[in-house]
Design a protein around this motif. Structure first.
Motif, PDB file in Angstrom:
ATOM      1  N   ALA A 139       6.755   6.420   5.006  1.00  0.00           N
ATOM      2  CA  ALA A 139       7.014   5.639   6.216  1.00  0.00           C
ATOM      3  C   ALA A 139       6.056   4.450   6.297  1.00  0.00           C
ATOM      4  O   ALA A 139       6.465   3.319   6.578  1.00  0.00           O
ATOM      5  CB  ALA A 139       6.875   6.532   7.448  1.00  0.00           C
ATOM      6  N   THR A 140       4.797   4.696   6.013  1.00  0.00           N
ATOM      7  CA  THR A 140       3.800   3.628   6.081  1.00  0.00           C
ATOM      8  C   THR A 140       4.070   2.571   5.012  1.00  0.00           C
ATOM      9  O   THR A 140       3.982   1.375   5.281  1.00  0.00           O
ATOM     10  CB  THR A 140       2.380   4.213   5.908  1.00  0.00           C
ATOM     11  OG1 THR A 140       2.181   5.206   6.920  1.00  0.00           O
ATOM     12  CG2 THR A 140       1.317   3.145   6.029  1.00  0.00           C
ATOM     13  N   GLY A 141       4.411   3.020   3.820  1.00  0.00           N
ATOM     14  CA  GLY A 141       4.710   2.085   2.741  1.00  0.00           C
ATOM     15  C   GLY A 141       5.861   1.163   3.095  1.00  0.00           C
ATOM     16  O   GLY A 141       5.800  -0.046   2.854  1.00  0.00           O
ATOM     17  N   LEU A 162       0.110   5.435  -1.384  1.00  0.00           N
ATOM     18  CA  LEU A 162       0.675   4.189  -0.869  1.00  0.00           C
ATOM     19  C   LEU A 162       1.173   3.292  -1.998  1.00  0.00           C
ATOM     20  O   LEU A 162       2.264   2.721  -1.927  1.00  0.00           O
ATOM     21  CB  LEU A 162      -0.373   3.448  -0.036  1.00  0.00           C
ATOM     22  CG  LEU A 162       0.117   2.144   0.587  1.00  0.00           C
ATOM     23  CD1 LEU A 162       1.088   2.429   1.723  1.00  0.00           C
ATOM     24  CD2 LEU A 162      -1.039   1.300   1.077  1.00  0.00           C
ATOM     25  N   ARG A 163       0.372   3.185  -3.037  1.00  0.00           N
ATOM     26  CA  ARG A 163       0.742   2.354  -4.188  1.00  0.00           C
ATOM     27  C   ARG A 163       2.097   2.730  -4.748  1.00  0.00           C
ATOM     28  O   ARG A 163       2.915   1.878  -5.059  1.00  0.00           O
ATOM     29  CB  ARG A 163      -0.264   2.573  -5.316  1.00  0.00           C
ATOM     30  CG  ARG A 163      -1.419   1.640  -5.312  1.00  0.00           C
ATOM     31  CD  ARG A 163      -2.084   1.802  -6.643  1.00  0.00           C
ATOM     32  NE  ARG A 163      -3.494   2.035  -6.494  1.00  0.00           N
ATOM     33  CZ  ARG A 163      -4.276   2.465  -7.478  1.00  0.00           C
ATOM     34  NH1 ARG A 163      -3.768   2.752  -8.654  1.00  0.00           N
ATOM     35  NH2 ARG A 163      -5.548   2.622  -7.277  1.00  0.00           N
ATOM     36  N   CYS A 183      -5.145   8.362   7.524  1.00  0.00           N
ATOM     37  CA  CYS A 183      -4.296   9.340   8.217  1.00  0.00           C
ATOM     38  C   CYS A 183      -2.829   8.914   8.192  1.00  0.00           C
ATOM     39  O   CYS A 183      -1.947   9.733   8.427  1.00  0.00           O
ATOM     40  CB  CYS A 183      -4.774   9.567   9.656  1.00  0.00           C
ATOM     41  SG  CYS A 183      -4.585   8.160  10.764  1.00  0.00           S
ATOM     42  N   GLU A 184      -2.572   7.655   7.893  1.00  0.00           N
ATOM     43  CA  GLU A 184      -1.194   7.164   7.828  1.00  0.00           C
ATOM     44  C   GLU A 184      -0.548   7.415   6.467  1.00  0.00           C
ATOM     45  O   GLU A 184       0.642   7.143   6.288  1.00  0.00           O
ATOM     46  CB  GLU A 184      -1.156   5.649   8.121  1.00  0.00           C
ATOM     47  CG  GLU A 184      -1.629   5.284   9.504  1.00  0.00           C
ATOM     48  CD  GLU A 184      -1.661   3.775   9.726  1.00  0.00           C
ATOM     49  OE1 GLU A 184      -1.169   3.339  10.778  1.00  0.00           O
ATOM     50  OE2 GLU A 184      -2.178   3.048   8.855  1.00  0.00           O
ATOM     51  N   VAL A 185      -1.355   7.876   5.534  1.00  0.00           N
ATOM     52  CA  VAL A 185      -0.810   8.177   4.200  1.00  0.00           C
ATOM     53  C   VAL A 185      -1.233   9.580   3.756  1.00  0.00           C
ATOM     54  O   VAL A 185      -1.308   9.884   2.574  1.00  0.00           O
ATOM     55  CB  VAL A 185      -1.242   7.118   3.152  1.00  0.00           C
ATOM     56  CG1 VAL A 185      -0.553   5.801   3.412  1.00  0.00           C
ATOM     57  CG2 VAL A 185      -2.752   6.927   3.127  1.00  0.00           C
ATOM     58  N   ALA A 186      -1.506  10.436   4.762  1.00  0.00           N
ATOM     59  CA  ALA A 186      -2.085  11.755   4.464  1.00  0.00           C
ATOM     60  C   ALA A 186      -1.078  12.746   3.888  1.00  0.00           C
ATOM     61  O   ALA A 186      -1.442  13.788   3.395  1.00  0.00           O
ATOM     62  CB  ALA A 186      -2.737  12.332   5.717  1.00  0.00           C
ATOM     63  N   SER A 187       0.207  12.432   3.992  1.00  0.00           N
ATOM     64  CA  SER A 187       1.212  13.287   3.365  1.00  0.00           C
ATOM     65  C   SER A 187       2.229  12.367   2.699  1.00  0.00           C
ATOM     66  O   SER A 187       2.267  11.173   2.981  1.00  0.00           O
ATOM     67  CB  SER A 187       1.909  14.153   4.420  1.00  0.00           C
ATOM     68  OG  SER A 187       2.677  13.328   5.281  1.00  0.00           O
ATOM     69  N   PRO A 238     -10.208  -6.268  -1.646  1.00  0.00           N
ATOM     70  CA  PRO A 238      -9.069  -5.509  -1.102  1.00  0.00           C
ATOM     71  C   PRO A 238      -8.518  -4.509  -2.121  1.00  0.00           C
ATOM     72  O   PRO A 238      -8.534  -4.771  -3.322  1.00  0.00           O
ATOM     73  CB  PRO A 238      -8.022  -6.597  -0.814  1.00  0.00           C
ATOM     74  CG  PRO A 238      -8.782  -7.866  -0.731  1.00  0.00           C
ATOM     75  CD  PRO A 238      -9.973  -7.710  -1.624  1.00  0.00           C
ATOM     76  N   ASP A 239      -8.019  -3.366  -1.617  1.00  0.00           N
ATOM     77  CA  ASP A 239      -7.503  -2.331  -2.509  1.00  0.00           C
ATOM     78  C   ASP A 239      -6.272  -2.812  -3.270  1.00  0.00           C
ATOM     79  O   ASP A 239      -6.099  -2.506  -4.438  1.00  0.00           O
ATOM     80  CB  ASP A 239      -7.170  -1.073  -1.704  1.00  0.00           C
ATOM     81  CG  ASP A 239      -8.426  -0.470  -1.097  1.00  0.00           C
ATOM     82  OD1 ASP A 239      -9.327  -0.125  -1.881  1.00  0.00           O
ATOM     83  OD2 ASP A 239      -8.517  -0.377   0.136  1.00  0.00           O
TER      84      ASP A 239
END
Ligand code: ZN
Length: 181
Positions: A169-171, A69-70, A159-163, A91-92
């Motif tokens: 898309a999540t980012g 994600l980062r 699960c939203e950043v699992a691939s 927070p991360d």
């Protein structure tokens, strides 16, 4: 939707988290409790076909969901701080300019609703349910104290950043939310 295979950490703590099940099953609940309180969300899940590849990359680090994600957020021009900046719940990612924070939550430990990863172990169920309830209650407390201090709070589930595709898309979605006024 994600099909869980098994849960474990991708860093060194993996062994400890994996052995939680064994510890609990052997009746060593105090130690299991202590370990999981220390690192409540250091778990990951993998699909069977990803497992050996991911395992092979563990030593190289940068396999944790928040790292994916980062990278996306950074590539979209968002600058963040790590290690929580002394904020509640650590927070991360912290985006001081937007007064926004992002938590990347493990679906299992933080109980992602309607997610296949958020299973409940069949043995020692009482122990796990109690633990999950504590985690969720803590997450709720943290979110409300951040919000009342004027922070925007976003949760990203593992699960939203699992691939790479999902992380992209999540980012993008999170970047838009962070920038939205
Ligand atoms: Zn999930």
């Amino acid at each position: 939707m994600c099909k869980p295979y098994r849960f474990f950490d991708t860093s060194e703590e993996v062994i400890r988290e994996l052995s939680l099940y064994e510890l609990v099953n052997e009746g060593n609940r105090d130690l299991a409790e202590e370990i999981s309180n220390r690192r409540p969300d250091m778990t990951d899940f993998l699909y069977p076909n990803e497992r050996s590849e991911r395992m092979a990359r563990i030593k190289g680090s940068n396999t944790r969901p928040e790292i994916a994600l980062r990278k996306v957020l950074h590539s979209l021009g968002l600058r963040y701080r790590l290690n929580g900046l002394g904020l509640p719940g650590k927070p991360d990612l912290v985006f001081p300019r937007y007064k926004a924070v992002v938590f990347v939550h493990g679906c299992f430990w933080h109980r992602h609703s309607n997610c296949n990863i958020a299973t409940t172990p069949k043995s020692n169920t009482e122990f796990w349910v109690e633990k999950f309830e504590k985690n969720v209650a803590r997450d709720n407390r943290v979110t409300s104290s951040l919000k009342s201090a004027g922070w925007k709070v976003f949760i990203v589930w593992e699960c939203e950043v699992a691939s790479a595709k999902k992380a992209n898309a999540t980012g993008k979605r999170i970047a838009d939310l962070i920038r939205a006024e």
